[in-house]
Design a protein around this motif. Structure first.
Motif, short mmCIF file in Angstrom:
data_model
loop_
_atom_site.label_atom_id
_atom_site.label_comp_id
_atom_site.label_asym_id
_atom_site.label_seq_id
_atom_site.Cartn_x
_atom_site.Cartn_y
_atom_site.Cartn_z
N GLY A 1 -3.78 -13.02 -2.95
CA GLY A 1 -2.75 -12.04 -2.59
C GLY A 1 -3.25 -10.83 -2.01
N GLY A 2 -2.14 -9.97 -1.79
CA GLY A 2 -2.29 -8.68 -1.20
C GLY A 2 -2.88 -7.75 -2.29
N PRO A 3 -3.26 -6.38 -1.91
CA PRO A 3 -3.96 -5.81 -2.78
C PRO A 3 -3.18 -5.31 -4.18
N THR A 4 -1.79 -5.43 -4.14
CA THR A 4 -1.02 -5.02 -5.35
C THR A 4 -0.20 -6.40 -5.68
N ALA A 5 -0.62 -7.67 -5.51
CA ALA A 5 -0.06 -8.74 -5.64
C ALA A 5 0.34 -8.86 -7.06
N ALA A 6 -0.37 -8.61 -7.93
CA ALA A 6 -0.52 -8.90 -9.19
C ALA A 6 0.72 -7.96 -10.03
N THR A 7 0.41 -6.52 -9.58
CA THR A 7 1.46 -5.60 -10.01
C THR A 7 2.80 -6.02 -9.72
N GLN A 8 3.02 -6.32 -8.39
CA GLN A 8 4.25 -6.75 -7.92
C GLN A 8 4.87 -8.01 -8.84
N TYR A 9 3.94 -8.82 -9.18
CA TYR A 9 4.44 -10.02 -9.85
C TYR A 9 4.79 -9.56 -11.42
N LEU A 10 4.05 -8.68 -12.02
CA LEU A 10 4.40 -8.07 -13.32
C LEU A 10 5.59 -7.24 -13.11
N GLU A 11 5.86 -6.33 -12.12
CA GLU A 11 6.96 -5.57 -12.09
C GLU A 11 8.26 -6.67 -12.03
N ARG A 12 8.17 -7.79 -11.14
CA ARG A 12 9.21 -8.54 -11.30
C ARG A 12 9.63 -9.21 -12.62
N GLN A 13 8.44 -9.47 -13.48
CA GLN A 13 8.77 -10.29 -14.82
C GLN A 13 9.47 -9.28 -15.69
N ILE A 14 9.09 -8.03 -15.61
CA ILE A 14 9.69 -7.06 -16.62
C ILE A 14 10.95 -6.55 -16.15
N GLU A 35 -5.02 -1.49 -9.07
CA GLU A 35 -5.13 -2.84 -8.96
C GLU A 35 -5.85 -2.93 -7.58
N ALA A 36 -5.35 -2.28 -6.60
CA ALA A 36 -5.97 -2.35 -5.27
C ALA A 36 -7.54 -1.89 -5.20
N ALA A 37 -7.85 -0.74 -6.09
CA ALA A 37 -9.03 -0.53 -6.02
C ALA A 37 -10.11 -1.22 -6.72
N ILE A 38 -9.47 -2.24 -7.72
CA ILE A 38 -10.40 -3.14 -8.55
C ILE A 38 -10.54 -4.40 -7.39
N ARG A 39 -9.66 -4.62 -6.73
CA ARG A 39 -9.87 -5.75 -5.77
C ARG A 39 -10.92 -5.28 -4.97
N ALA A 40 -10.74 -4.25 -4.52
CA ALA A 40 -11.76 -3.58 -3.38
C ALA A 40 -13.08 -3.43 -3.75
N ASP A 41 -13.24 -3.23 -5.23
CA ASP A 41 -14.73 -3.33 -5.91
C ASP A 41 -14.68 -3.69 -7.11
N PRO A 42 -14.37 -5.13 -7.35
CA PRO A 42 -14.49 -5.56 -8.66
C PRO A 42 -15.51 -5.05 -9.82
N SER A 43 -16.91 -5.10 -9.12
CA SER A 43 -18.04 -4.75 -9.89
C SER A 43 -17.89 -3.55 -10.48
#
Length: 234
Positions: A139-152, A211-219
């Motif tokens: 997904g997009g650069p903040t897809a996981a954060t958005q999912y977590l926000e919906r869950q909470i 999250e976006a920063a990690i996706r851009a450079d996971p290493s």
């Protein structure tokens, strides 16, 4: 007690900050086996959210963390100085010194309250189910954060609300009461609600940024699972 993501309960501000400092070298153990090198996509998403949250809270819980973070900073309620304000109140609230003091006050309250919200975020990361993990990974650069926000949902607001109110009352040196008492159109309860909502929004923006920063450079995380999953599938 540690869980599979290396987080102790209960979480303290000191613990959160120390976790963030060691995050680049942290090798988080796997909790589930799956498709990629013995690791599942759900595991990768939980790792992504764990590291993103650690980094976000570490910054926000520093002294002046919210105030100095342009993305997370809590602004003053729009009613202040608006049509509901008296001429005296409007003049008072336009003064740079007053604006700065009030901004620092509400952002300090946000930081105090955010300490109470962190356990909810981490507990949700531990327990959430992810029915379509691949779509979040891709997904997009903040897809996981958005999912977590919906869950909470509103649970984070409910956790923040009492702390915001307590912090505002403790930090208030009289300036806030003076401004609120000058017919600004917003009372203390209104201020508490406004600051609480903006604090929650700031937390999510800060986590999403990480999250976006990690996706851009996971290493950059030095985490083999994040590097493998988000390096291959982004």
């Amino acid at each position: 007690m540690n869980d599979c993501f290396g987080i102790e309960r209960p979480l303290s501000r000191r613990r959160l900050l120390s976790l963030a400092l060691v995050t680049p070298a942290l090798a988080l153990p796997s909790c589930t086996l799956g498709e990629l090198g013995g690791f599942g996509l759900e595991d990768a998403i939980r790792r992504l959210l764990t590291v993103s949250s650690q980094r976000a809270f570490a910054g926000l819980l520093q002294e002046n963390g919210f105030f100095e973070d342009e993305l997370a900073r809590v602004s003053l309620p729009p009613q202040w100085g608006g049509s509901g304000a008296t001429a005296v109140a409007a003049a008072l609230l336009r003064q740079p010194a007053v604006q700065d003091r009030l901004l620092r006050l509400v952002n300090a309250a946000a930081a105090e309250a955010a300490d109470n919200a962190a356990p909810i975020v981490y507990d949700s990361i531990r327990s959430m189910t992810i029915p379509d993990a691949l779509s979040i990974v891709r997904g997009g650069p903040t897809a996981a954060t958005q999912y977590l926000e919906r869950q909470i949902g509103e649970r984070i607001v409910e956790a923040l609300f009492p702390g915001v109110g307590s912090a505002l009352r403790v930090l208030d040196s009289g300036l806030l009461s003076q401004a609120l008492g000058a017919a600004t159109g917003i009372d203390f309860a209104g201020l508490q609600r406004d600051v609480t909502q903006k604090t929650a929004e700031g937390i999510w923006r800060a986590i999403g940024r990480e999250e976006a920063a990690i996706r851009a450079d996971p290493s950059s995380t030095n985490d083999p699972v994040l590097t493998r999953v988000f390096g291959v599938l982004r």
